[in-house]
Motif scaffolding. Structure first.
Motif, PDB file in Angstrom:
ATOM      1  N   PHE A 121       2.222  10.787   7.450  1.00  0.00           N
ATOM      2  CA  PHE A 121       2.023  12.248   7.339  1.00  0.00           C
ATOM      3  C   PHE A 121       3.383  12.947   7.194  1.00  0.00           C
ATOM      4  CE2 PHE A 121      -2.151  11.652   9.686  1.00  0.00           C
ATOM      5  CZ  PHE A 121      -2.957  12.106   8.646  1.00  0.00           C
ATOM      6  N   ASN A 122       4.367  12.516   7.988  1.00  0.00           N
ATOM      7  CA  ASN A 122       5.712  13.103   7.905  1.00  0.00           C
ATOM      8  C   ASN A 122       6.329  12.868   6.532  1.00  0.00           C
ATOM      9  OD1 ASN A 122       5.553  13.956  10.554  1.00  0.00           O
ATOM     10  ND2 ASN A 122       6.914  12.382  11.381  1.00  0.00           N
ATOM     11  N   ALA A 123       6.163  11.660   6.004  1.00  0.00           N
ATOM     12  CA  ALA A 123       6.746  11.327   4.703  1.00  0.00           C
ATOM     13  C   ALA A 123       6.107  12.146   3.588  1.00  0.00           C
ATOM     14  CB  ALA A 123       6.593   9.833   4.429  1.00  0.00           C
ATOM     15  N   ILE A 124       4.823  12.391   3.694  1.00  0.00           N
ATOM     16  CA  ILE A 124       4.148  13.248   2.702  1.00  0.00           C
ATOM     17  C   ILE A 124       4.739  14.653   2.774  1.00  0.00           C
ATOM     18  CG2 ILE A 124       1.959  14.331   2.059  1.00  0.00           C
ATOM     19  CD1 ILE A 124       0.576  11.737   3.196  1.00  0.00           C
TER      20      ILE A 124
ATOM     21  N   HIS B  39       0.817  -1.223   0.000  1.00  0.00           N
ATOM     22  CA  HIS B  39       0.000   0.000   0.000  1.00  0.00           C
ATOM     23  C   HIS B  39       0.851   1.275   0.000  1.00  0.00           C
ATOM     24  CE1 HIS B  39      -3.884  -2.131   0.608  1.00  0.00           C
ATOM     25  NE2 HIS B  39      -3.097  -3.021   1.180  1.00  0.00           N
ATOM     26  N   VAL B  40       1.947   1.238  -0.740  1.00  0.00           N
ATOM     27  CA  VAL B  40       2.780   2.427  -0.922  1.00  0.00           C
ATOM     28  C   VAL B  40       2.177   3.264  -2.046  1.00  0.00           C
ATOM     29  CG1 VAL B  40       5.064   3.283  -1.577  1.00  0.00           C
ATOM     30  CG2 VAL B  40       4.867   1.288  -0.074  1.00  0.00           C
ATOM     31  N   MET B  41       1.787   4.490  -1.725  1.00  0.00           N
ATOM     32  CA  MET B  41       1.145   5.384  -2.706  1.00  0.00           C
ATOM     33  C   MET B  41       2.171   6.132  -3.546  1.00  0.00           C
ATOM     34  SD  MET B  41      -1.634   7.281  -0.212  1.00  0.00           S
ATOM     35  CE  MET B  41      -0.359   7.968   0.872  1.00  0.00           C
ATOM     36  N   HIS B  42       3.304   6.434  -2.923  1.00  0.00           N
ATOM     37  CA  HIS B  42       4.326   7.266  -3.562  1.00  0.00           C
ATOM     38  C   HIS B  42       5.691   6.797  -3.080  1.00  0.00           C
ATOM     39  CE1 HIS B  42       6.344  10.813  -5.178  1.00  0.00           C
ATOM     40  NE2 HIS B  42       6.914  10.988  -4.004  1.00  0.00           N
TER      41      HIS B  42
ATOM     42  N   VAL C  59      10.319  15.446  15.847  1.00  0.00           N
ATOM     43  CA  VAL C  59      11.186  15.389  14.668  1.00  0.00           C
ATOM     44  C   VAL C  59      10.398  14.769  13.511  1.00  0.00           C
ATOM     45  CG1 VAL C  59      13.343  14.484  13.706  1.00  0.00           C
ATOM     46  CG2 VAL C  59      13.243  15.196  16.104  1.00  0.00           C
ATOM     47  N   CYS C  60      10.634  15.272  12.318  1.00  0.00           N
ATOM     48  CA  CYS C  60       9.936  14.766  11.129  1.00  0.00           C
ATOM     49  C   CYS C  60      10.605  13.474  10.653  1.00  0.00           C
ATOM     50  CB  CYS C  60       9.952  15.823  10.020  1.00  0.00           C
ATOM     51  SG  CYS C  60       8.963  15.377   8.570  1.00  0.00           S
ATOM     52  N   VAL C  61      10.436  12.406  11.444  1.00  0.00           N
ATOM     53  CA  VAL C  61      11.022  11.111  11.102  1.00  0.00           C
ATOM     54  C   VAL C  61      10.065  10.318  10.219  1.00  0.00           C
ATOM     55  CG1 VAL C  61      12.633  10.783  13.016  1.00  0.00           C
ATOM     56  CG2 VAL C  61      10.227  10.236  13.346  1.00  0.00           C
ATOM     57  N   THR C  62      10.632   9.531   9.323  1.00  0.00           N
ATOM     58  CA  THR C  62       9.842   8.700   8.424  1.00  0.00           C
ATOM     59  C   THR C  62      10.405   7.277   8.445  1.00  0.00           C
ATOM     60  OG1 THR C  62      11.245   9.136   6.490  1.00  0.00           O
ATOM     61  CG2 THR C  62       9.460  10.700   6.921  1.00  0.00           C
TER      62      THR C  62
ATOM     63  N   LYS D 177      12.878  23.195  12.695  1.00  0.00           N
ATOM     64  CA  LYS D 177      12.968  23.529  11.275  1.00  0.00           C
ATOM     65  C   LYS D 177      12.312  22.491  10.376  1.00  0.00           C
ATOM     66  CE  LYS D 177      16.944  26.566  11.458  1.00  0.00           C
ATOM     67  NZ  LYS D 177      18.122  27.052  10.710  1.00  0.00           N
ATOM     68  N   ARG D 178      11.764  21.440  11.002  1.00  0.00           N
ATOM     69  CA  ARG D 178      11.095  20.368  10.248  1.00  0.00           C
ATOM     70  C   ARG D 178      12.024  19.798   9.169  1.00  0.00           C
ATOM     71  NH1 ARG D 178       7.700  17.783  12.753  1.00  0.00           N
ATOM     72  NH2 ARG D 178       6.514  17.118  10.921  1.00  0.00           N
ATOM     73  N   ILE D 179      13.274  19.562   9.557  1.00  0.00           N
ATOM     74  CA  ILE D 179      14.229  18.920   8.644  1.00  0.00           C
ATOM     75  C   ILE D 179      13.997  17.416   8.742  1.00  0.00           C
ATOM     76  CG2 ILE D 179      16.659  18.513   8.109  1.00  0.00           C
ATOM     77  CD1 ILE D 179      17.221  21.257   9.522  1.00  0.00           C
ATOM     78  N   PRO D 180      13.574  16.773   7.665  1.00  0.00           N
ATOM     79  CA  PRO D 180      13.180  15.367   7.751  1.00  0.00           C
ATOM     80  C   PRO D 180      14.359  14.413   7.868  1.00  0.00           C
ATOM     81  CG  PRO D 180      12.207  16.481   5.826  1.00  0.00           C
ATOM     82  CD  PRO D 180      13.301  17.350   6.328  1.00  0.00           C
TER      83      PRO D 180
END
Length: 337
Positions: free
Chosen positions: A307-310, A89-92, A268-271, A235-238
């Motif tokens: 959500f973070n990955a998007i 179910h990977v969309m992108h 942290v914007c972790v994915t 800074k939302r650096i992923p």
């Protein structure tokens, strides 16, 4: 929770296409291209995937790449991965490739990128999976080799969204590629780099300062520096984290020791990503399940990884809005049951 994770729509940002070469396909391509490989069976290959650090993995990784010769080989490799994406179910997905691993063997840059790109187009048309392509420099090679590869990429700017830096982190600092990344940015590419996987938190600081990257691949050693964690969160650096990879390569001894959930809870914007799934024992769903099994989380927390990955992806604002709606709807329904 297992069912929730299995059908959760996902976005992958850290995937090396050469690292999706399953043993079965390796043997098929070796036979097709009459390439000799140092293994006699699939089980022998899998037994070799017992790594103790990054370099022990890279030695096998580059051996496997030798079976990739023709455009169709790169298509078949990429298509097999996309079918896994559909199942998970990977969309992108944002796929990295290592052209130097192939051009060094006499395979043309065009052969590599055209085969991958053709599969990505078909993936969109037939599977509904959107994608972006990231070209990576091998950091154990020199600056001039990177400049040469950048030159080869110029006529494929319609296919390549970003440029990254991977391979051995130890002994190959960001400073080695500062001038190349200046040119990469001038040429209009987005930028990412591996940092803080086997190297210390200072490598993350250097990659951000010297290479002007927008996304850190791995970055888990940031935990050594509380101020860095604060900066990443504000800074939302992923960080594109690869949990099974990290345990397989002994960055963490066990998944229970992994810091990804702690970083998530610190804002942290972790994915979650699969890195080199054929070698590390799992694609996207496997990585999500491994993290969830070791670190109990709510459904909302698990969905936050998507959500973070998007947010961290290299797609348009409108596309991000559309994908966010998909996740919001999925989560809303799941929480009612």
């Amino acid at each position: 929770m297992k069912k929730f994770i299995q059908t959760l729509p996902k976005v992958e940002l850290h995937l090396h296409i050469e690292g999706t070469l399953e043993p079965e396909l390796m043997f098929e391509l070796a036979a097709r291209n009459q390439i000799s490989i140092p293994f006699s069976s699939v089980s022998e290959v899998k037994a070799a995937y017992n790594f103790h650090n990054l370099q022990s993995f890279l030695d096998i990784y580059f051996q496997g790449a030798n079976v990739l010769i023709n455009e169709q080989d790169f298509f078949d490799l990429t298509w097999a991965y996309l079918l896994r994406c559909k199942n998970d179910h990977v969309m992108h997905t944002e796929i990295m490739f290592d052209p130097q691993a192939h051009t060094q063997r006499g395979i043309s840059f065009d052969t590599v990128v055209n085969g991958i790109h053709r599969a990505l187009i078909q993936g969109m048309q037939e599977l509904g999976i959107t994608s972006r392509l990231i070209m990576c420099f091998l950091r154990h090679l020199d600056e001039s080799a990177a400049f040469e590869t950048l030159q080869q990429a110029q006529k494929h700017k319609d296919k390549i969204i970003a440029v990254g830096l991977d391979s051995s982190e130890i002994g190959h600092p960001a400073a080695k590629f500062e001038r190349v990344f200046d040119q990469v940015i001038k040429d209009g590419f987005l930028t990412v780099a591996h940092a803080g996987e086997e190297g210390p938190a200072s490598n993350i600081h250097e990659a951000l300062a010297l290479l002007n990257i927008t996304r850190i691949d791995h970055g888990v050693r940031c935990s050594e520096d509380p101020q860095l964690i604060k900066k990443l969160a504000e800074k939302r650096i992923p960080l594109t984290v690869c949990p099974l990879s990290n345990t397989k390569l002994k960055v963490f001894e066990a998944m229970e020791d992994h810091n990804i959930v702690d970083l998530l809870r610190q804002g942290v914007c972790v994915t979650i990503n699969s890195d080199d799934p054929a070698y590390f024992g799992g694609y996207m769903t496997d990585n999500f399940l491994a993290v969830s099994n070791a670190h109990p989380m709510s459904k909302a927390e698990i969905a936050q990884f998507t959500f973070n990955a998007i947010e961290a992806s290299f797609i348009s604002r409108d596309a991000k809005i559309r994908l966010n709606i998909v996740i919001e709807t999925y989560l809303e329904v799941a929480q009612q049951h």
